[in-house]
Design an enzyme around this catalytic site. Structure first.
Site, PDB file in Angstrom:
ATOM      1  N   ARG A 194       0.722  -1.166   0.009  1.00  0.00           N
ATOM      2  CA  ARG A 194       0.122   0.144  -0.026  1.00  0.00           C
ATOM      3  C   ARG A 194       0.882   1.177  -0.049  1.00  0.00           C
ATOM      4  O   ARG A 194       0.606   2.277  -0.721  1.00  0.00           O
ATOM      5  CB  ARG A 194      -0.913   0.127   1.128  1.00  0.00           C
ATOM      6  CG  ARG A 194      -2.152  -1.204   1.047  1.00  0.00           C
ATOM      7  CD  ARG A 194      -3.045  -0.843   2.271  1.00  0.00           C
ATOM      8  NE  ARG A 194      -2.555  -1.316   3.332  1.00  0.00           N
ATOM      9  CZ  ARG A 194      -2.873  -2.456   4.023  1.00  0.00           C
ATOM     10  NH1 ARG A 194      -3.508  -3.309   3.184  1.00  0.00           N
ATOM     11  NH2 ARG A 194      -2.597  -3.039   5.041  1.00  0.00           N
ATOM     12  N   ASP A 209      -6.248  -7.016  -6.534  1.00  0.00           N
ATOM     13  CA  ASP A 209      -5.935  -7.884  -5.177  1.00  0.00           C
ATOM     14  C   ASP A 209      -7.114  -8.593  -5.054  1.00  0.00           C
ATOM     15  O   ASP A 209      -7.975  -8.565  -3.913  1.00  0.00           O
ATOM     16  CB  ASP A 209      -5.667  -6.729  -4.127  1.00  0.00           C
ATOM     17  CG  ASP A 209      -5.190  -7.491  -2.780  1.00  0.00           C
ATOM     18  OD1 ASP A 209      -4.721  -8.724  -2.956  1.00  0.00           O
ATOM     19  OD2 ASP A 209      -5.294  -6.953  -1.862  1.00  0.00           O
ATOM     20  N   PHE A 256     -11.469  -5.258  -6.260  1.00  0.00           N
ATOM     21  CA  PHE A 256     -11.574  -6.112  -4.909  1.00  0.00           C
ATOM     22  C   PHE A 256     -11.054  -5.214  -3.891  1.00  0.00           C
ATOM     23  O   PHE A 256     -10.103  -6.012  -2.994  1.00  0.00           O
ATOM     24  CB  PHE A 256     -10.591  -7.169  -5.096  1.00  0.00           C
ATOM     25  CG  PHE A 256     -10.592  -8.066  -6.461  1.00  0.00           C
ATOM     26  CD1 PHE A 256     -11.681  -9.062  -6.559  1.00  0.00           C
ATOM     27  CD2 PHE A 256     -10.251  -7.704  -7.638  1.00  0.00           C
ATOM     28  CE1 PHE A 256     -12.219  -9.661  -7.764  1.00  0.00           C
ATOM     29  CE2 PHE A 256     -10.284  -8.548  -8.915  1.00  0.00           C
ATOM     30  CZ  PHE A 256     -11.034  -9.320  -8.833  1.00  0.00           C
ATOM     31  N   ASP A 300     -16.079  -3.550  -5.203  1.00  0.00           N
ATOM     32  CA  ASP A 300     -16.116  -4.785  -4.476  1.00  0.00           C
ATOM     33  C   ASP A 300     -17.354  -5.378  -4.547  1.00  0.00           C
ATOM     34  O   ASP A 300     -18.306  -4.538  -4.953  1.00  0.00           O
ATOM     35  CB  ASP A 300     -15.569  -4.530  -2.929  1.00  0.00           C
ATOM     36  CG  ASP A 300     -15.155  -5.978  -2.526  1.00  0.00           C
ATOM     37  OD1 ASP A 300     -13.790  -6.320  -2.304  1.00  0.00           O
ATOM     38  OD2 ASP A 300     -16.015  -6.912  -2.106  1.00  0.00           O
ATOM     39  N   SER A 301     -17.543  -6.742  -4.965  1.00  0.00           N
ATOM     40  CA  SER A 301     -18.764  -7.469  -4.854  1.00  0.00           C
ATOM     41  C   SER A 301     -19.632  -7.277  -3.647  1.00  0.00           C
ATOM     42  O   SER A 301     -20.915  -7.353  -3.792  1.00  0.00           O
ATOM     43  CB  SER A 301     -18.543  -8.715  -5.352  1.00  0.00           C
ATOM     44  OG  SER A 301     -17.846  -9.381  -4.373  1.00  0.00           O
ATOM     45  N   CYS A 337      -2.826 -14.094  -3.604  1.00  0.00           N
ATOM     46  CA  CYS A 337      -2.751 -14.531  -2.272  1.00  0.00           C
ATOM     47  C   CYS A 337      -3.013 -15.947  -1.956  1.00  0.00           C
ATOM     48  O   CYS A 337      -3.262 -16.467  -0.901  1.00  0.00           O
ATOM     49  CB  CYS A 337      -3.688 -13.905  -1.396  1.00  0.00           C
ATOM     50  SG  CYS A 337      -5.326 -14.029  -1.529  1.00  0.00           S
ATOM     51  N   ALA A 387     -20.320  -1.301  -5.839  1.00  0.00           N
ATOM     52  CA  ALA A 387     -20.637  -2.889  -5.174  1.00  0.00           C
ATOM     53  C   ALA A 387     -21.198  -3.433  -6.338  1.00  0.00           C
ATOM     54  O   ALA A 387     -22.136  -3.679  -6.657  1.00  0.00           O
ATOM     55  CB  ALA A 387     -21.770  -2.843  -4.092  1.00  0.00           C
TER      56      ALA A 387
END
Length: 399
Positions: free
Chosen positions: A217, A303, A233, A255-256, A343, A282
């Site tokens: 970040r 991400d 994300f 982001d969902s 990740c 969203a």
């Protein structure tokens, strides 16, 4: 100290002790020759070679990873053990943050195998420690561990929250409900590099925030000035807050999860109450990428959550990473900066890099690697456990 009166016994098959002799902290079920008939999940076990030589002590768990090693010394796993190990973990964090120049009171105190405490995660947010168990053995020791955290950290930690409902194996058999083990607080705002974040440790993902991305970040902060930034994300908006702090011309967060977007907006307001250059959506990330205007954004952050949580999902995960990065590379503005991450522990660095290479080729853009990224140093990697290097990232320059 010999703990044979408390621990169960496991004997390995002949030739299956090589990984333990290299100090790898897992024993897989196929390596076990025999074990005590009354053994149950979470039991402390002492592990022996086929010749009767003591090798290690750990927690037993039915499943593929049958034993998570806690010690290669024949010592008792008691309150003093937890205090010793947490004290060592705390000293490492003191070393990591000793020369920190900005205020930070959120970090990972215990990182599982990276701190020789397989199955245990502890993140600190201000004066609250959020503890997560990934094994029944850690779950059964949760009260001793919580007390050890407070004893070691003294006045720095006043409450310990237990959050393991989604991480415990066979969680349906556990009576535990997430909640405070020690103390209680409504204060959920923590600080990272002088920036404020609301932490939802009750309902949020993981322990409430992704502290492993701290350094990445900060790198995004350095590149953001004057750029139009898209944070995909975004979860609770960590990269978005840093980009705005770095002087981005505008930032869009996607982001969902509507709940994540609500907290993203809250985090923006905590740091920039009067800002007008941030919008949050969203929406599904792939759909957003498909409909977004080409060359509008000149900095994109990808991400995503883990696409592969198991080895049998790696192929489909790599296809997902390729598709995602191809869309971003194709649409980013000329001279754009792309931060892209995986990740997924099951996906290694070479596989992820190949997926991004394939994406660049599909997009037919000239792409150069500027940085190769990984998790923050308070998420240390046990040199004997390379699987601990789960976070992989690249910063790309797209001509």
């Amino acid at each position: 100290m010999n703990n044979s009166n408390k621990a169960r016994k496991i004997t390995l098959k002949r030739g299956k002790d090589a990984s333990l002799r290299r100090f790898h902290p897992w024993i897989f079920s196929g390596a076990i020759q025999s074990y005590d008939k009354d053994i149950v999940d979470g039991d402390v076990v002492r592990v022996f070679s086929s010749d009767g030589e003591y090798l290690a002590t750990g927690h037993y768990q039915r499943g593929s990873i049958a034993v998570r090693i806690l010690s290669f010394d024949d010592e008792e796993i008691d309150k003093e053990f937890w205090k010793r190990r947490i004290a060592i973990a705390s000293e490492l964090r003191h070393t990591i943050f000793y020369n920190a120049t900005k205020e930070t009171n959120m970090y990972r105190l215990v990182h599982g195998e990276g701190d020789n405490l397989s199955g245990l995660i502890v993140d600190v947010y201000g004066e609250t420690a959020v503890m997560q168990a990934h094994s029944t053995g850690i779950h059964r020791s949760r009260h001793d561990i919580a007390e050890a955290i407070v004893d070691v950290m003294q006045e720095k930690i006043t409450s310990v929250y237990y959050k393991s409902a989604t991480t415990l194996p066979y969680a349906e058999e556990s009576e535990e409900r997430d909640g405070f083990l020690i103390g209680k607080t409504q204060e959920n705002v923590a600080i990272e590099n002088g920036l404020k974040f609301a932490i939802d440790w009750e309902k949020g993902q993981k322990t409430g925030f992704f502290v492993d991305q701290r350094g990445n970040r900060n790198l995004a902060y350095q590149y953001a000035k004057g750029r139009k930034v898209l944070n995909m994300f975004c979860y609770t908006g960590g990269f978005s807050v840093y980009a705005l702090s770095g002087g981005a011309e505008l930032v869009h967060s996607v982001d969902s999860s509507a709940k994540a977007i609500d907290i993203t907006r809250q985090n923006i307001d905590l740091n920039f109450p009067d800002i007008t250059v941030h919008e949050a959506y969203a929406e599904d990330a792939f759909k957003f990428l498909q409909r977004m205007e080409p060359e509008f954004y000149d900095m994109i952050i990808l991400d995503p959550p883990a696409f592969a949580k198991h080895l049998n999902a790696v192929k489909s995960a790599l296809r997902g990473y390729t598709r995602l990065n191809a869309q971003a590379i194709a649409k980013i503005a000329h001279g754009g900066i792309l931060f892209t991450f995986s990740c997924s522990q099951a996906v290694n660095k070479e596989q992820f890099r190949l997926a991004v290479f394939t994406a660049a080729a599909e997009a037919k853009r000239k792409v150069r690697i500027l940085h190769q990224l990984h998790q923050a140093p308070d998420h240390p990697i046990n040199i004997y456990h390379p699987e601990g290097e789960y976070l992989k990232g690249l910063v790309l320059y797209v001509e």
